[in-house]
Every structure is written in C-alpha cells, then in structure tokens.
Scaffold this active site. Structure first.
Site, short mmCIF file in Angstrom:
data_model
loop_
_atom_site.label_atom_id
_atom_site.label_comp_id
_atom_site.label_asym_id
_atom_site.label_seq_id
_atom_site.Cartn_x
_atom_site.Cartn_y
_atom_site.Cartn_z
N THR B 156 0.87 -1.19 0.00
CA THR B 156 0.00 0.00 0.00
C THR B 156 0.90 1.24 0.00
O THR B 156 1.36 1.65 -1.05
CB THR B 156 -0.96 0.04 1.22
OG1 THR B 156 -0.22 -0.18 2.41
CG2 THR B 156 -2.04 -1.00 1.08
N LYS B 182 4.02 -6.78 4.04
CA LYS B 182 3.79 -5.39 3.64
C LYS B 182 3.36 -4.61 4.87
O LYS B 182 2.89 -5.17 5.87
CB LYS B 182 2.73 -5.28 2.54
CG LYS B 182 1.33 -5.72 2.87
CD LYS B 182 0.47 -4.79 3.65
CE LYS B 182 0.46 -3.38 3.11
NZ LYS B 182 -0.43 -2.55 4.00
N THR B 193 1.41 -8.37 11.96
CA THR B 193 1.19 -7.13 11.23
C THR B 193 0.39 -7.37 9.97
O THR B 193 0.33 -8.47 9.45
CB THR B 193 2.51 -6.49 10.82
OG1 THR B 193 2.20 -5.17 10.35
CG2 THR B 193 3.17 -7.23 9.68
N GLU B 280 6.58 4.72 7.40
CA GLU B 280 6.23 5.96 6.72
C GLU B 280 7.13 7.10 7.19
O GLU B 280 7.12 7.49 8.35
CB GLU B 280 4.75 6.28 6.95
CG GLU B 280 3.86 5.30 6.19
CD GLU B 280 2.38 5.40 6.52
OE1 GLU B 280 1.59 4.87 5.74
OE2 GLU B 280 2.04 6.01 7.54
N ASN B 404 0.57 10.77 5.68
CA ASN B 404 -0.71 10.45 6.29
C ASN B 404 -1.74 11.55 6.14
O ASN B 404 -2.93 11.33 6.33
CB ASN B 404 -0.53 10.05 7.74
CG ASN B 404 0.00 8.64 7.81
OD1 ASN B 404 -0.67 7.72 7.37
ND2 ASN B 404 1.22 8.48 8.28
N SER B 409 -5.67 11.17 -0.93
CA SER B 409 -5.91 12.11 -2.02
C SER B 409 -5.10 11.75 -3.25
O SER B 409 -4.45 10.72 -3.32
CB SER B 409 -5.62 13.53 -1.57
OG SER B 409 -4.53 13.57 -0.68
#
Lengths: 409, 409
Positions: B156, B182, B193, B280, B404, B409
C-alpha cells in the site's frame, strides 16, 4: 498558530487578595527572557496540589510532594522555566533545595515553606546560582496585578501566555478565582499538567482544598492530551488565601461549596483547554466524547486511543475525513469484549457510522465540511452502557515535528 | 527513504515446492497497479495464522479466523490491496465471502478452502466485481517463482516490496522458507502485522503449525511499531506444504524442530524489520531493549512507551540527543513501583545515565555521534530483575505527516 486563543488582557485578570507575583530575567537557559517567577502568599493561605504520576518525576516535584505532606503554612512558590531539573538524580534534589534556601533567606521564611517548580529541558543541571542571582529582581517586582506577566514568565514552547479569571458572589462577598498555566508539548497529564496555578481568596476550610484540586484536575488537566507524553514535571496547584468576607465554607456540597467548586472547575478547564489550543503545531481543537460505555474508564480509554492516534491526528490536520482511522483506534483501545456491530460515530452533527458500518446516507462532502472547521467534536457511541468521558486534543501537523526536532537548538 | 532496505532480488527468493503465486491488476482503487494476488497451495498443505486483536477487525479477518478454526484443507489465499474492507459492517462480510466464492468457482474448490485478505483504505465498500474480473489474469499468472512480484502486489504505502528467504537442511533434505510482508503505517501489530506470509515445504505435523506461527509472530511482528496504531487487518500466515524429503517433524523441541523454528523466526524478523525500515517517513531504524525488568511484560511496556513517544521519535529524526525524553517515557510507561534512582541508559556504546541521573562523563558530542547513525540501539536498565524485551521502531519525520495527511488524495 494557536486555535482560537488570544493572549489574556491583563485588566481581565482580577488580582487575588493575599497573592503577589514577581517576575525576572535570570538567564536560566536563554538571555533576555522572563524565566523566573516568585509568588508570595499571605499568612493564613492554604495550598494543595496534584503532581505528575510519571515515575521519573522531577526533583522539584519530589520536594513539593514532601512539603505539602509535611506542613500547612506554605508561603511562596518559586518557578523557573528553561530547565526541568528532571533526570538529574540526587544532584537535582540538592539544587532544587538550594534554590528554595536562597529564596527563604530573602523572604525570611523557612525553605520548607516554599514550593519549587521547574519546566524546560530534561536532564540538564539546574543553574541554581543564576536563579539565586535573579531572585532580588523578582522580589522587587512582587505585586498583586502581575498575573499576565507571570503567565508569560512560566512559558516554554507556548506561543501565548494562558490565564483565566472570574468572580462569583458567596454570602454577599465577592470571591475571585484567577489562574495561569503553561504547556504545549509533552502533554498527557496524569494528575495535572505541567504548571497550572489557580488562586482564590475564598474562605474555604484548608482541609477541603485537596479534594477540590483533585476534582478540578480530573475535570480539566487530566482530560487533555497533545502528544501522549506525560511530563516529568506536571504540577497543578490550588491556593486559597481565605481573605474573602464570607463565612468559612466547611462543606463542599453546600450551595456555597458547589458554587466555588463549579467556578474553580470552569477556570481550570479554560486553562487546560488553552494548553491544547496552543498545542505544538496545533491547527484544530478537537473534543472527543465517548458515550454509552459500561464505565468512565473504558470511555476514557477509547477517547485517548483516538486522541493519541497519529493517523487520526494527521487526518484532522489534512481536513481529510479518513474516519475509518477513528474506528480502528476504538478497536484497539483495549476494550476486550467490544462489539463492533454496535458502534455509532458522529462528527459534529454528521452521523457517519451506524451499527459499525458506514451509513449509506453519509457523504464525503458532509465529512469534509466538518473537518475543515477549527473546532470539531468526535462523538462515538459504544451502545453498551450509560457512562461517558470527554478528552480534548489537537491535530498533528508538520509544525509539531519542526518544533520538537528543533526544541533545544 | 527506507532505512537500509533494498528491493529483494527475485533470484534470492527460493520457490517453495507446493506454492504458486499469481498477480494481476484489478483496479481495486487505482488503475495500472498490481493489486490482486492469488496464492495456491498443493493438497496436503497445512496453514495457521494469527490476526489483529483490534476489536474493529476487518471482514476478511473474521472469515480467516472462522475458516482456519473450521477446517484443515486450506488451498488458496486471495489478497487485494487498495481497500481494507474494514468498518464495513455486515455488507463487508457478504462481499468478502463473495470474493472467495468467485475464486473457488475458478479453482474448483469450496469457498471455505480460501482465505481472503484485504489492505488499504478503511470504511470503503469492497469492489467485489472488479476483484472477480481480475481473477482470470491472476490465475493465468500462477507460478512458483513469483514471490518478488507478489511482494509488490500486496503493497500500500510501502515504498519497497519486502521478502526474505532461506534454506536449511533437515534430515539430509533441503528445506525452504520464503516469506513476504507489507506495511508502513498503522503499524503496532497486536498478534501480527498487516499481511505477512511465510511458506515452507518442511514436513511438519499440521498440529504444530499454530504454535510455530504464534512463536514467530511474538518474536517479530509483535515487536515492531511505527505509529502505535494497531491495524484492523493485521494477518500473519504460516504455510507448510510438507513436501520436503525428510521425516515428519512431530516434536518442536527436537533438533529438527528447533532448527526449523529458528529459521522461521529469522525470516519473520527480517520481514518485520523490513516494515519498520520502510516505516512511513522513516529515516532511522531504532532497536529498543529494556533489561533488568521483573518480567517481560513490564520491559515491553517501557519499550513501547519509548517507541510511541512522539517526542522521542522527533528527537531521533533531528539527531538531537534530547535523551531526557527517553527517561520521561520510561517514567510514564505504567510500571507503578519503578525506582528512578536505579535507571541506566545506554545509546549504543555511550553510557548516558546512571542511577537515574546524567553521568558526569557523558558529553553531548558522544550522544550526537550516535544519534546521527541510521541504526541506533537504545538500551535501558531497570535494575530490578533479569527479564528483557526488544522492540523495533523508527523515527517520526515530516514525511510521516505528509504521507498520512495525503494518503487518500
């Protein structure tokens, strides 16, 4: 940019008979900033406090606890910013004591009558000689209408001073309640937040003060969170100089007791919410209410899970109604037998989730409209009881990272 | 930028006899990306899994639990990215079931022999018709050496695919263990996870598999955290096709059982750590070890408090040795009778804190030197017992907020 918060107007802050405040520049960490505050209390004042539950509590917090337990004639507070005197071991205690010895000498008090408070960087040695050198200027500055300056004198990463004041009438007499607070990061108070002071001249029996400060903390500072980091220095102090001209309050549940408690809670909530509004990098003020829980504790758990989720907080920063993140946080909050098929979610007036799934009537446009506001209420229904709890928090923005990556430089 | 992580070299990923993987572009959320993966298992394979403890678990997780409890002849996995099918209520379950019915029809299996997995945005309706339309291409693509492509097909917000593989010898036979994972955000697995798959051809008694997957998860995926957000979809699955040419392992504590367990733990840790390395916005890979605790649970509590502190994480991002924040986190971790005067802190080889205070020999320059590394170990000694626990995490950077705030978007 603080969220709907402005600097207090000094003339709105009513002096509290029996309390004087003096502020000086001592150069504790940086030159040319007000970083040393002395508060003196008239004889006959009563003081109670609640302090951080962080096991790594700062040296001044340890002294405050000790002194409030040991005696009832506290006569002064000594507050420095720029250095937290936490993580400083035995040496930190020696230095905190030394600072109160220096002030005691100048005020002709015993050191045990002084409560020390420190805020700022952790694990640095307290420059007690600079504090001592700054005391004469702070003492020379002592006056009753100095609350707004003191609110500035206790700031660290705060962008605005925080103060609140109101007057009520008890038994025909005017009673004043005025307070100041500071804090913008490392905010998830567990008893009280880093530096809140509320003073009143209400004539309240000294033995009632501890219950009042606990009640006020639970309804205010213990319901806010910015980053989930419980400080080593959180301190919330309630002072009653007892000089108001009404009969002594000896029952918290009397009409007078209730009026006073309500006013103290209101001032405390305003001070606590001011901390969230000035949260590091905050762009949104968010109220989270969990309803329909079995007890207050599980409601608070769910509220804090939402309030601490970086994913929820960044979505609010972006005004992105990525509201599944709220459901996920409720799901991992630790309510073991939660039934997801009963969950309801409202964002202000917009009903987003029913029976654990997205409502067909819900549209992104509706969610987006609310997310763009600067003040937002998240309301989650657990549908398994009648208890509820509310927590106030803010979003997580780029500025939070910038501020905390640069704090010491 | 992932921290010391590169895309797996397809030729390093040993095929596992009995496992085939096929990947297709189904347009679940976005066009032209690999978002649908089918894994088929030969008859005789054994499968066990651990799943999120989030009470708001996704529809596919509910089906996986049900099917793994109900039968032992699982023959295929169906994985989509782009949509988590979580927070979707009863309709989500219907759609998850429908996707497995469609695959069962094409593979001539019963739907109950298929485990569905979804990852992506929460609270959106699963486009089951697109998944169904994508199945023929995925099935046509089924082959044994497709692990690297499958690692890509389940991503993702990951910036790199994650895979690990090794071979060991058991009873003279070569045994392969290959896995993919992932995840980059909403990572604080509580059981496992979001999407980890490890397959081996080891001939292990099917009844032992659940203990092995639990052990591996506890030593790997349950010891990582990026943002403290436990996903609604976490799933970790261990597959044994049992085709290797050695005598069946029926005792986990036999020499063969221990060798296999160690290899599975090692592959799982590599996959779990890869998720943190690709966290991230991560710029640092941080190992947190708490030693000298009374039990593993209190060590883990303290490790997670450090790992989840936004203040600690931003300090690491800034390479700023503001290490008092680590002490503060240990202090509020919830170890009620912790004695701060016993705490020791090391940053790699630098001894920072002794007996709860900063060591006189410690210098900022030493702290700074370690903080600038891309891999850092924080070691805290509680000095109250012999237990220890390790957690892996990353820092909190501007890019975390950007990713995040922009995810949908």
């Amino acid at each position: 940019m603080p969220v709907n918060l402005t600097a207090p107007n000094p003339s709105d802050l009513h002096p509290v008979p029996g309390v004087k405040l003096g502020i000086a520049m001592a150069g504790v960490r940086k030159a040319n900033r007000r970083d040393l505050t002395v508060v003196t209390l008239d004889e006959g004042s009563a003081v109670a406090g609640v302090f951080t539950q962080n096991r790594f509590c700062a040296a001044p917090v340890q002294l405050c606890r000790e002194r409030l337990a040991g005696r009832t004639d506290i006569r002064a507070l000594l507050i420095n910013t720029g250095n937290a005197n936490a993580g400083t071991g035995e040496d930190g205690l020696v230095r905190a004591r030394a600072s109160t010895i220096a002030l005691a000498r100048q005020l002709h008090l015993s050191p045990e009558q002084i409560l020390p408070f420190s805020t700022g960087v952790i694990m640095e040695t307290l420059p007690v000689e600079r504090i001592e050198a700054g005391l004469p200027a702070a003492i020379a500055d002592l006056k009753a209408d100095n609350w707004a300056v003191a609110a500035e004198g206790i700031m660290t990463t705060d962008t605005l001073p925080k103060a609140a004041s109101r007057q009520i009438t008890i038994g025909g007499a005017t009673v004043t309640i005025t307070g100041i607070s500071k804090g913008a990061g490392m905010i998830k108070p567990n008893m009280a937040t880093m530096l809140g002071y509320v003073a009143t001249d209400a004539k309240v029996a000294p033995g009632l003060l501890q219950a009042m400060v606990t009640e006020a903390a639970d309804a205010s500072f213990n319901r806010i969170t910015i980053d989930g980091d419980t400080s080593t220095n959180d301190s919330f102090v309630l002072i009653a100089t007892r000089q108001a001209a009404h009969a002594e309050i000896t029952d918290l549940n009397s009409a007078e007791g209730q009026a006073l408690r309500a006013a103290i809670v209101a001032v405390s909530q305003q001070l606590a919410q001011a901390i969230v509004r000035d949260g590091e990098g905050a762009t949104k003020f968010i109220t989270i209410t969990i309803e329909g829980g079995r007890d207050k504790a599980e409601c608070a758990k769910a509220a804090y899970a939402i309030a601490h989720s970086p994913l929820v907080k960044t979505a609010f920063f972006a005004s992105d109604p990525n509201l599944g993140r709220i459901l996920a946080a409720v799901g991992y909050a630790g309510i073991d037998d939660l039934d997801q098929s009963l969950i309801e979610l409202h964002l202000d007036d917009v009903h987003v989730v029913t029976k654990g799934g997205r409502r067909p009537e819900y549209t992104e446009a509706d969610g987006q409209r609310v997310m763009k506001q600067s003040e937002i209420t998240i309301r989650v229904g657990l549908s398994r009881g009648t208890a509820s709890a509310t927590v106030w928090t803010c979003d997580l923005s780029h500025d939070y990272v910038t501020i905390n990556a640069d704090y010491r430089s």
